[in-house]
Motif scaffolding. Structure first.
Motif, PDB file in Angstrom:
ATOM      1  N   UNK A  90     -23.554  24.309  15.459  1.00 33.49           N
ATOM      2  CA  UNK A  90     -24.565  24.002  15.997  1.00 33.49           C
ATOM      3  C   UNK A  90     -26.269  23.467  15.173  1.00 33.49           C
ATOM      4  N   UNK A  91     -25.469  23.506  14.073  1.00 34.90           N
ATOM      5  CA  UNK A  91     -26.634  23.069  13.155  1.00 34.90           C
ATOM      6  C   UNK A  91     -26.033  21.596  11.798  1.00 34.90           C
ATOM      7  N   UNK A  92     -26.074  20.611  12.505  1.00 36.60           N
ATOM      8  CA  UNK A  92     -25.179  19.758  11.852  1.00 36.60           C
ATOM      9  C   UNK A  92     -24.641  19.541  10.243  1.00 36.60           C
ATOM     10  N   UNK A  93     -24.057  20.763  10.002  1.00 36.50           N
ATOM     11  CA  UNK A  93     -23.342  21.154   8.736  1.00 36.50           C
ATOM     12  C   UNK A  93     -21.956  21.293   9.026  1.00 36.50           C
ATOM     13  N   UNK A  94     -21.474  20.874   9.187  1.00 38.13           N
ATOM     14  CA  UNK A  94     -19.768  20.954   9.402  1.00 38.13           C
ATOM     15  C   UNK A  94     -19.202  19.999   7.906  1.00 38.13           C
ATOM     16  N   UNK A  95     -19.486  19.764   7.411  1.00 38.86           N
ATOM     17  CA  UNK A  95     -19.431  19.486   6.454  1.00 38.86           C
ATOM     18  C   UNK A  95     -19.551  20.533   5.110  1.00 38.86           C
ATOM     19  N   UNK A  96     -20.071  21.645   5.360  1.00 34.57           N
ATOM     20  CA  UNK A  96     -20.800  22.628   4.783  1.00 34.57           C
ATOM     21  C   UNK A  96     -19.434  23.458   4.664  1.00 34.57           C
ATOM     22  N   UNK A 109     -20.590  33.752  23.208  1.00 35.53           N
ATOM     23  CA  UNK A 109     -20.750  34.620  21.353  1.00 35.53           C
ATOM     24  C   UNK A 109     -20.825  33.799  20.759  1.00 35.53           C
ATOM     25  N   UNK A 110     -22.307  34.041  19.704  1.00 38.11           N
ATOM     26  CA  UNK A 110     -22.439  33.298  18.251  1.00 38.11           C
ATOM     27  C   UNK A 110     -22.139  33.793  17.256  1.00 38.11           C
ATOM     28  N   UNK A 111     -21.272  32.615  16.457  1.00 37.30           N
ATOM     29  CA  UNK A 111     -21.493  33.243  15.025  1.00 37.30           C
ATOM     30  C   UNK A 111     -22.387  32.473  14.557  1.00 37.30           C
ATOM     31  N   UNK A 112     -21.956  33.422  12.897  1.00 34.68           N
ATOM     32  CA  UNK A 112     -22.703  32.901  12.155  1.00 34.68           C
ATOM     33  C   UNK A 112     -21.449  33.239  10.544  1.00 34.68           C
ATOM     34  N   UNK A 113     -21.004  32.042   9.764  1.00 38.74           N
ATOM     35  CA  UNK A 113     -19.920  32.388   8.666  1.00 38.74           C
ATOM     36  C   UNK A 113     -20.782  32.002   7.292  1.00 38.74           C
ATOM     37  N   UNK A 114     -21.133  32.581   6.614  1.00 33.75           N
ATOM     38  CA  UNK A 114     -21.743  32.314   5.081  1.00 33.75           C
ATOM     39  C   UNK A 114     -20.467  31.648   4.053  1.00 33.75           C
ATOM     40  N   UNK A 140     -26.125  29.653   2.176  1.00 35.64           N
ATOM     41  CA  UNK A 140     -25.839  28.964   3.339  1.00 35.64           C
ATOM     42  C   UNK A 140     -25.034  28.906   3.922  1.00 35.64           C
ATOM     43  N   UNK A 141     -25.310  28.926   5.369  1.00 29.99           N
ATOM     44  CA  UNK A 141     -24.732  29.369   6.430  1.00 29.99           C
ATOM     45  C   UNK A 141     -24.136  28.761   8.331  1.00 29.99           C
ATOM     46  N   UNK A 142     -23.182  28.445   7.815  1.00 28.41           N
ATOM     47  CA  UNK A 142     -23.015  28.112   9.519  1.00 28.41           C
ATOM     48  C   UNK A 142     -23.464  28.165  10.685  1.00 28.41           C
TER      49      UNK A 142
END
Length: 424
Positions: A18-24, A118-123, A128-130
């Motif tokens: 949801x933060x438009x950084x799938x490329x990351x 269920x929300x996620x946050x991947x480092x 820099x997080x997704x």
């Protein structure tokens, strides 16, 4: 008496970023591939394995925990290479993405939202997080939500990866209260042969075959073809939204039927003394399939792995272990005399060119799977002088239906060993 094993499940989810950084995230998986390749290269050159993690981490543009997990998996691949006598030497020149591996609350975090997601946050990379929410089956989401709120569950390592260009997260969870009996402590082997329109089961002990069953589910094959035809028509008409809707309906239909069939398999297995369910390891089968465009489409999309997975985790919650065997020659081998020849099998009919034994071909495969399962556990393989008459049930939307299957002697039957045959 052997020890029980912890109940561990792998839950699969799609990532709604949801933060438009799938490329990351994708760039991080490419970096993970570089870490993997470098680890394999150093190991091949004879570098001390204990020194490799720090050496690779110094140059990697990943979170240190993630780097360590990728290095560990690469070294595990090298260890398997040496353990299995130089079979399958890992490559250090592969391109493309490689899964990010991370520990819970170090490389990734999960939390429940007010909306019940269920929300996620991947480092993905240092600082820099997704972020986003997980999407997936209700069964997997329910287990994960329970694990987030219950002390009985422990959330472990996860892998972020791309499957068919879709970002996914595979999470390991462990139930600290439930256990799965060690397969070495089993008394009955349940051989399971999964096919396009049925699943064949055989219960085998050191005394011989206890029972066999063939569960038909022809509606899956029929509905898959029907939905394919409809999707092709709307796609040719340029109606992509309808195409996606039909694909979703097909997926839900097949998932529902596979859950019902897998429950039937586990329930049937429960009647035997300390069962262990054995499957064919079909991971490499699809790579070797090439029977023309139409047949390839059918076979490449068969739900083999899905049904095996559903059965495996349902069995685990009942304390029943599962095992996997090499599928080589299971469809060509005669379960009575052991003669192996391609010509033994003709579609659903099996007739041994050596001893003349006739059988339902899928049932015969399930017997051979069970025999291989017994060998894998180092048991005494029983001599099979006769097999029970094949019994079939048919899965319908309302459940299992016991249909009459025994016909007149051997005219249309599968067995010619002095017993009644079984209808197609």
């Amino acid at each position: 008496m052997t020890n029980s094993q912890a109940l561990i499940k792998t839950l699969d989810f799609q990532l709604d970023i949801q933060n438009d950084n799938e490329s990351l995230l994708y760039d991080a998986t490419l970096e993970a591939r570089s870490v993997y390749n470098e680890t394999i290269r150093l190991a091949k050159e004879g570098v001390d394995w204990d020194a490799i993690p720090d050496s690779v981490a110094d140059d990697a543009n990943l979170v240190k925990n993630t780097t360590q997990r990728v290095v560990s998996k690469a070294l595990g691949a090298m260890e398997n290479y040496y353990e299995y006598d130089d079979f399958g030497h890992p490559s250090h020149t592969k391109d493309g993405a490689y899964p990010l591996r991370a520990n819970y609350e170090e490389g990734y975090n999960l939390s429940l939202t007010d909306d019940g997601d269920v929300a996620f946050r991947i480092s993905a990379k240092p600082y820099k997080h997704v972020k986003g929410v997980l999407k997936g089956s209700d069964a997997h989401l329910d287990i994960l939500k329970t694990a987030l709120e219950s002390d009985e569950w422990k959330i472990g390592t996860a892998e972020a990866l791309f499957h068919n260009d879709t970002a996914e997260l595979h999470i390991n969870v462990t139930n600290t209260e439930q256990t799965v009996r060690d397969k070495q402590d089993s008394r009955t082997i349940i051989g399971v042969d999964v096919n396009e329109d049925n699943v064949a089961l055989t219960a085998l002990t050191e005394d011989g075959v206890e029972d066999t069953l063939v569960i038909d589910f022809p509606e899956i094959k029929f509905e898959r073809h029907r939905y394919f035809t409809m999707r092709k028509r709307v796609q040719n008409a340029g109606k992509d939204s309808i195409h996606d809707t039909l694909k979703g309906r097909e997926g839900r239909f097949i998932c529902d039927r596979l859950h019902k069939v897998s429950r039937h398999i586990v329930d049937w297995s429960h009647q035997f003394d300390k069962p262990c369910i054995v499957f064919e390891d079909l991971k490499e089968v699809r790579d070797s399939i090439d029977y023309g465009t139409r047949m390839n489409r059918r076979l490449h999309h068969l739900p083999f792995r899905a049904l095996q997975f559903y059965t495996s985790y349902k069995a685990a919650f009942e304390g029943i272990p599962t095992a996997w065997i090499n599928p080589e020659y299971t469809s060509q081998r005669c379960p009575m005399c052991g003669h192996t020849e391609r010509a033994n099998r003709n579609k659903k009919r099996f007739k041994c060119r050596s001893c003349g034994h006739q059988d339902h071909s899928d049932r015969g495969v399930s017997v051979n799977i069970a025999v291989k399962g017994i060998k894998k556990l180092d048991w005494n393989v029983p001599v099979l002088n006769s097999l029970p008459t094949v019994r079939k049930v048919r899965r319908q939307a309302s459940g299992a239906v016991d249909a009459p299957t025994v016909t007149h002697d051997t005219v249309r039957g599968y067995q010619t060993d002095g017993v009644a045959g079984v209808s197609d």
